[in-house]
Design a protein around this motif. Structure first.
Motif, PDB file in Angstrom:
ATOM      1  N   GLU A   6      49.257 -57.836 -13.602  1.00 43.30           N
ATOM      2  CA  GLU A   6      49.131 -58.574 -12.348  1.00 43.30           C
ATOM      3  C   GLU A   6      48.829 -57.640 -11.182  1.00 43.30           C
ATOM      4  N   SER A   7      48.028 -58.129 -10.274  1.00 43.77           N
ATOM      5  CA  SER A   7      47.709 -57.349  -9.080  1.00 43.77           C
ATOM      6  C   SER A   7      48.957 -57.232  -8.206  1.00 43.77           C
ATOM      7  N   PRO A   8      49.184 -56.054  -7.598  1.00 42.10           N
ATOM      8  CA  PRO A   8      50.336 -55.918  -6.685  1.00 42.10           C
ATOM      9  C   PRO A   8      50.225 -56.837  -5.471  1.00 42.10           C
ATOM     10  N   TYR A   9      49.060 -57.403  -5.218  1.00 45.69           N
ATOM     11  CA  TYR A   9      48.869 -58.273  -4.043  1.00 45.69           C
ATOM     12  C   TYR A   9      49.021 -59.752  -4.394  1.00 45.69           C
ATOM     13  N   ARG A  10      49.352 -59.998  -5.642  1.00 43.48           N
ATOM     14  CA  ARG A  10      49.344 -61.361  -6.170  1.00 43.48           C
ATOM     15  C   ARG A  10      50.359 -62.277  -5.475  1.00 43.48           C
ATOM     16  N   ASN A  11      51.436 -61.681  -4.985  1.00 43.40           N
ATOM     17  CA  ASN A  11      52.496 -62.539  -4.451  1.00 43.40           C
ATOM     18  C   ASN A  11      52.556 -62.563  -2.936  1.00 43.40           C
ATOM     19  N   ARG A  12      51.442 -62.277  -2.320  1.00 36.93           N
ATOM     20  CA  ARG A  12      51.358 -62.430  -0.863  1.00 36.93           C
ATOM     21  C   ARG A  12      51.693 -63.871  -0.479  1.00 36.93           C
ATOM     22  N   SER A  13      52.202 -64.037   0.724  1.00 35.91           N
ATOM     23  CA  SER A  13      52.551 -65.392   1.166  1.00 35.91           C
ATOM     24  C   SER A  13      51.275 -66.167   1.484  1.00 35.91           C
ATOM     25  N   VAL A  14      51.396 -67.465   1.488  1.00 41.70           N
ATOM     26  CA  VAL A  14      50.265 -68.324   1.844  1.00 41.70           C
ATOM     27  C   VAL A  14      49.731 -67.928   3.220  1.00 41.70           C
ATOM     28  N   GLU A  74      49.925 -65.082   4.858  1.00 38.05           N
ATOM     29  CA  GLU A  74      49.217 -63.798   4.850  1.00 38.05           C
ATOM     30  C   GLU A  74      47.835 -63.956   4.203  1.00 38.05           C
ATOM     31  N   ASN A  75      47.773 -64.724   3.108  1.00 33.65           N
ATOM     32  CA  ASN A  75      46.484 -64.951   2.441  1.00 33.65           C
ATOM     33  C   ASN A  75      45.504 -65.675   3.365  1.00 33.65           C
ATOM     34  N   LEU A  76      46.010 -66.694   4.062  1.00 31.90           N
ATOM     35  CA  LEU A  76      45.138 -67.451   4.968  1.00 31.90           C
ATOM     36  C   LEU A  76      44.597 -66.536   6.057  1.00 31.90           C
ATOM     37  N   ASP A  77      45.477 -65.702   6.587  1.00 27.82           N
ATOM     38  CA  ASP A  77      45.066 -64.784   7.644  1.00 27.82           C
ATOM     39  C   ASP A  77      44.016 -63.790   7.137  1.00 27.82           C
ATOM     40  N   LEU A  78      44.282 -63.188   5.980  1.00 23.12           N
ATOM     41  CA  LEU A  78      43.354 -62.191   5.446  1.00 23.12           C
ATOM     42  C   LEU A  78      42.003 -62.817   5.088  1.00 23.12           C
ATOM     43  N   PHE A  79      42.060 -64.021   4.520  1.00 24.09           N
ATOM     44  CA  PHE A  79      40.809 -64.679   4.114  1.00 24.09           C
ATOM     45  C   PHE A  79      39.965 -65.004   5.354  1.00 24.09           C
ATOM     46  N   ALA A  80      40.648 -65.462   6.404  1.00 26.39           N
ATOM     47  CA  ALA A  80      39.931 -65.765   7.651  1.00 26.39           C
ATOM     48  C   ALA A  80      39.307 -64.489   8.216  1.00 26.39           C
ATOM     49  N   TYR A 136      37.402 -75.436   0.494  1.00 22.33           N
ATOM     50  CA  TYR A 136      38.084 -75.552  -0.809  1.00 22.33           C
ATOM     51  C   TYR A 136      38.893 -74.293  -1.115  1.00 22.33           C
ATOM     52  N   ALA A 137      38.340 -73.152  -0.759  1.00 27.17           N
ATOM     53  CA  ALA A 137      39.057 -71.902  -1.018  1.00 27.17           C
ATOM     54  C   ALA A 137      40.350 -71.867  -0.192  1.00 27.17           C
ATOM     55  N   VAL A 138      40.239 -72.293   1.070  1.00 26.94           N
ATOM     56  CA  VAL A 138      41.434 -72.339   1.927  1.00 26.94           C
ATOM     57  C   VAL A 138      42.477 -73.283   1.317  1.00 26.94           C
ATOM     58  N   GLU A 139      41.972 -74.411   0.785  1.00 28.26           N
ATOM     59  CA  GLU A 139      42.882 -75.380   0.176  1.00 28.26           C
ATOM     60  C   GLU A 139      43.602 -74.773  -1.041  1.00 28.26           C
ATOM     61  N   LEU A 140      42.865 -74.023  -1.837  1.00 26.01           N
ATOM     62  CA  LEU A 140      43.491 -73.370  -2.993  1.00 26.01           C
ATOM     63  C   LEU A 140      44.583 -72.406  -2.538  1.00 26.01           C
ATOM     64  N   ILE A 141      44.291 -71.665  -1.470  1.00 22.57           N
ATOM     65  CA  ILE A 141      45.307 -70.734  -0.953  1.00 22.57           C
ATOM     66  C   ILE A 141      46.552 -71.526  -0.539  1.00 22.57           C
ATOM     67  N   LYS A 142      46.311 -72.625   0.180  1.00 18.88           N
ATOM     68  CA  LYS A 142      47.438 -73.440   0.655  1.00 18.88           C
ATOM     69  C   LYS A 142      48.257 -73.963  -0.506  1.00 18.88           C
ATOM     70  N   ARG A 143      47.577 -74.248  -1.629  1.00 18.92           N
ATOM     71  CA  ARG A 143      48.301 -74.762  -2.794  1.00 18.92           C
ATOM     72  C   ARG A 143      48.918 -73.635  -3.629  1.00 18.92           C
ATOM     73  N   GLY A 144      48.838 -72.420  -3.093  1.00 15.29           N
ATOM     74  CA  GLY A 144      49.422 -71.283  -3.812  1.00 15.29           C
ATOM     75  C   GLY A 144      48.643 -70.885  -5.039  1.00 15.29           C
ATOM     76  N   LYS A 145      47.361 -71.240  -5.086  1.00 12.31           N
ATOM     77  CA  LYS A 145      46.571 -70.990  -6.290  1.00 12.31           C
ATOM     78  C   LYS A 145      45.476 -69.942  -6.096  1.00 12.31           C
ATOM     79  N   ALA A 146      45.502 -69.275  -4.954  1.00  6.99           N
ATOM     80  CA  ALA A 146      44.539 -68.193  -4.745  1.00  6.99           C
ATOM     81  C   ALA A 146      45.156 -67.174  -3.809  1.00  6.99           C
ATOM     82  N   PHE A 147      44.739 -65.927  -3.960  1.00  8.95           N
ATOM     83  CA  PHE A 147      45.296 -64.858  -3.119  1.00  8.95           C
ATOM     84  C   PHE A 147      44.229 -63.820  -2.798  1.00  8.95           C
TER      85      PHE A 147
END
Ligand code: ATP
Ligand code: MG
Length: 558
Positions: free
Chosen positions: A146-154, A156-162, A113-124
């Motif tokens: 806002e966090s300076p990391y808030r606008n990371r790309s999907v 990049e977020n997927l990679d970092l979360f993994a 679910y967390a990965v899905e949120l990232i994919k939907r641009g709703k988590a970073f």
């Protein structure tokens, strides 16, 4: 389990469910609640309110209630707590059938679910430290930043979360956050943290995970995974409801998704209720353990001798409201007293013995008198009577005030189930203490006998000397002292009542109780209700005082 008292007004959650059934949103079998304890301590009387509410709703509507361990905090949780929680819920009279779940059962799904949120641009993924996140959050009056990391790309977020999951980063270096609104008036909605890194061993998943979901993320999704319809929690989660809704809606759950409803938590006079504080009492050695009979834990109340029926009755009577209040602990005691008055057998025990010798009673004679076990339910036993007995020291006064109807020099009393005796002589030791009373008895005054009709004002309990059993009795008072409103101050450890436990080692009890085992409850005539403690062995009886006979709550309420 007793039918719900239909005379009681329906609580507001029942009204909501009624509405959902009337509107056709659900059919009764779909009504689904859960009780979601975190296994980080033993359950307390406040949890009993939540258990009775959640399991009670399912029973009432013909739905289901799950037991779910909310075990997302590996460092604080333990299987000891898991076991005790199950024991307590069962003891209270409820069953989850085969529906015992753990949030940790869902770690894979929650991750997806967390990965899905990232994919939907709703988590970073955010690299701010905990302090920075706090500083960026803003206040009730000022928006956050806002966090300076808030606008990371999907990507990049997927990679970092993994990589967070793979254990590449140390604790605290990264978190996954929802991307909501740093200017929201509700601080919970300011990009809340959903996942944190914790290189810790989980009591169920071991070393499998080094990232763990936050409560606010795991809870709504666990509810959704289990098809919970009505997610009932305490008022402090009201501000979290928009996040609950946001998460489920962001992940595409439809209108039949779970909804959260908040009710007032139970607060009791003279009582601390948070597990954190209860743990301090246990770990600081201020009590003998989580099940110390002075503790408001379910296991403590059970050991003390409270019944499950009385606790359920109490939870029913306090009702379910939407604003916090303080309930008088005397009301809980009232429920226990009512139950035990109805259900506990009566026996005689002398807590502070004073010897009585019946001078005109034959030396070697022992009589067995028939005594009633309960005024309405009946049942009988034998109690021995002989020349030497004990009565309660406070039941004799050498120079009594006017209305003293117990024993005094030259006075008469009835011994319960036995004879009328008269005090002829007071024997004292060298220091002037009364050590023995010389009495005579009236052989024609035997209870139930031909000449039993003679009336005297006082009736005393007593035990026969040769056959009496010596027992240990533990008398209790409140563990903590309070302010004038019954609140325990925040620095509760400075308000321990030094007299909360008093141990009597030489209590004398009639022999009928000789081999009673743990958990048996009695009324000691004129003294209160007592329950056999787990420290009892076949040759050492230990009783806990459950509750006294005097009802302060019932009296106030008429
Ligand atoms: P505590 O603050 O005592 O640690 P908690 O809320 O952290 O309690 P949980 O294990 O998370 O404890 O609670 C499980 C459920 O019991 C939750 O739904 C919670 O709302 C409910 N609950 C906890 N305390 C009370 C209370 N005093 N009155 C009613 N419900 C309660
Ligand atoms: Mg909690």
């Amino acid at each position: 389990m007793a039918e719900k008292n239909t005379a009681m007004a329906a609580n507001f959650v029942e009204n909501i469910i009624d509405g959902d059934l009337k509107s056709g949103k659900y059919v009764p079998e779909e009504i689904h609640t859960r009780f979601p304890p975190e296994p980080n301590g033993y359950l307390h009387i406040g949890h009993a309110k939540s258990i009775c509410l959640n399991f009670g709703l399912a029973q009432r509507f013909g739905g289901k209630c799950n037991l779910r361990f909310d075990d997302t905090n590996p460092t604080k949780e333990d299987t000891e707590y898991v076991d005790s929680i199950q024991e307590d819920v069962k003891w209270l009279g409820f069953t989850w059938d085969d529906r015992r779940f753990y949030a940790s059962d869902y770690f894979v799904k929650l991750y997806e679910y967390a990965v899905e949120l990232i994919k939907r641009g709703k988590a970073f993924v955010c690299d701010l430290s905990a302090e920075e996140i706090r500083a960026y959050r803003g206040t009730l009056t000022e928006p956050g930043k806002e966090s300076p990391y808030r606008n990371r790309s999907v990507e990049e977020n997927l990679d970092l979360f993994a990589r967070m999951k793979a254990g590449e980063f140390p604790d605290g270096s990264h978190v996954l956050r929802a991307k909501i609104d740093m200017a929201s008036p509700n601080i919970t909605m300011r990009d809340p943290v959903l996942y944190r890194i914790a290189h810790a061993t989980h009591h169920r998943t071991g070393e499998t995970w080094c990232i763990y979901p936050m409560y606010d993320f795991a809870h709504p999704l666990s509810d959704a995974i289990e098809d919970i319809t009505h997610s009932v929690c305490t008022l402090e989660f009201e501000d979290h409801r928009p996040l609950y809704d946001w998460l489920l809606e962001s992940l595409g759950f439809d209108a039949k998704r779970p909804h959260q409803y908040e009710f007032a938590r139970l607060n009791l006079t003279n009582t601390v209720m948070s597990k954190r504080k209860l743990r301090q009492l246990v770990e600081g050695g201020y009590v003998s353990g989580w099940d110390d009979p002075r503790m408001p834990t379910i296991s403590g109340l059970r050991r003390r001798g409270y019944t499950a029926a009385a606790i359920r009755d109490f939870c029913e009577r306090i009702g379910v409201a939407k604003s916090n209040s303080l309930v008088d602990v005397a009301m809980l005691e009232h429920c226990v007293r009512e139950d035990l008055n109805e259900n506990a057998d009566r026996v005689m025990a002398v807590l502070d013995p004073l010897k009585v010798v019946i001078a005109n009673y034959p030396e070697d004679k022992i009589e067995y008198l028939v005594a009633e076990n309960h005024p309405t339910r009946g049942g009988h036993r034998y109690v021995p009577f002989s020349r030497e007995l004990f009565i309660e020291r406070e039941d004799f006064m050498e120079e009594p005030p006017k209305k003293f109807f117990r024993l005094k020099p030259g006075g008469e009393v009835r011994l319960k189930h036995a004879y009328i005796i008269k005090c002829e002589e007071v024997v004292k030791d060298d220091a002037g203490n009364v050590v023995e009373l010389r009495c005579t008895y009236d052989p024609d005054s035997k209870s139930g006998g031909a000449a039993a009709g003679r009336k005297v004002k006082g009736t005393l309990h007593w035990v026969e000397a040769k056959n009496a059993i010596t027992a240990e009795v533990r008398l209790y008072d409140y563990l903590l002292t309070t302010d004038e409103n019954g609140n325990v101050p925040d620095d509760f450890l400075a308000h321990l009542n030094p007299n909360s436990l008093r141990v009597l080692k030489d209590v004398l009890i009639e022999p009928s109780v000789r081999y009673t085992a743990e958990g048996t409850r009695y009324q000691f005539l004129r003294k209160g209700y007592f329950c056999v403690d787990k420290d009892t062995t076949p040759d050492h009886l230990v009783f806990n005082e459950v509750v006294g006979l005097k009802d302060t709550w019932g009296k106030v309420k008429g």
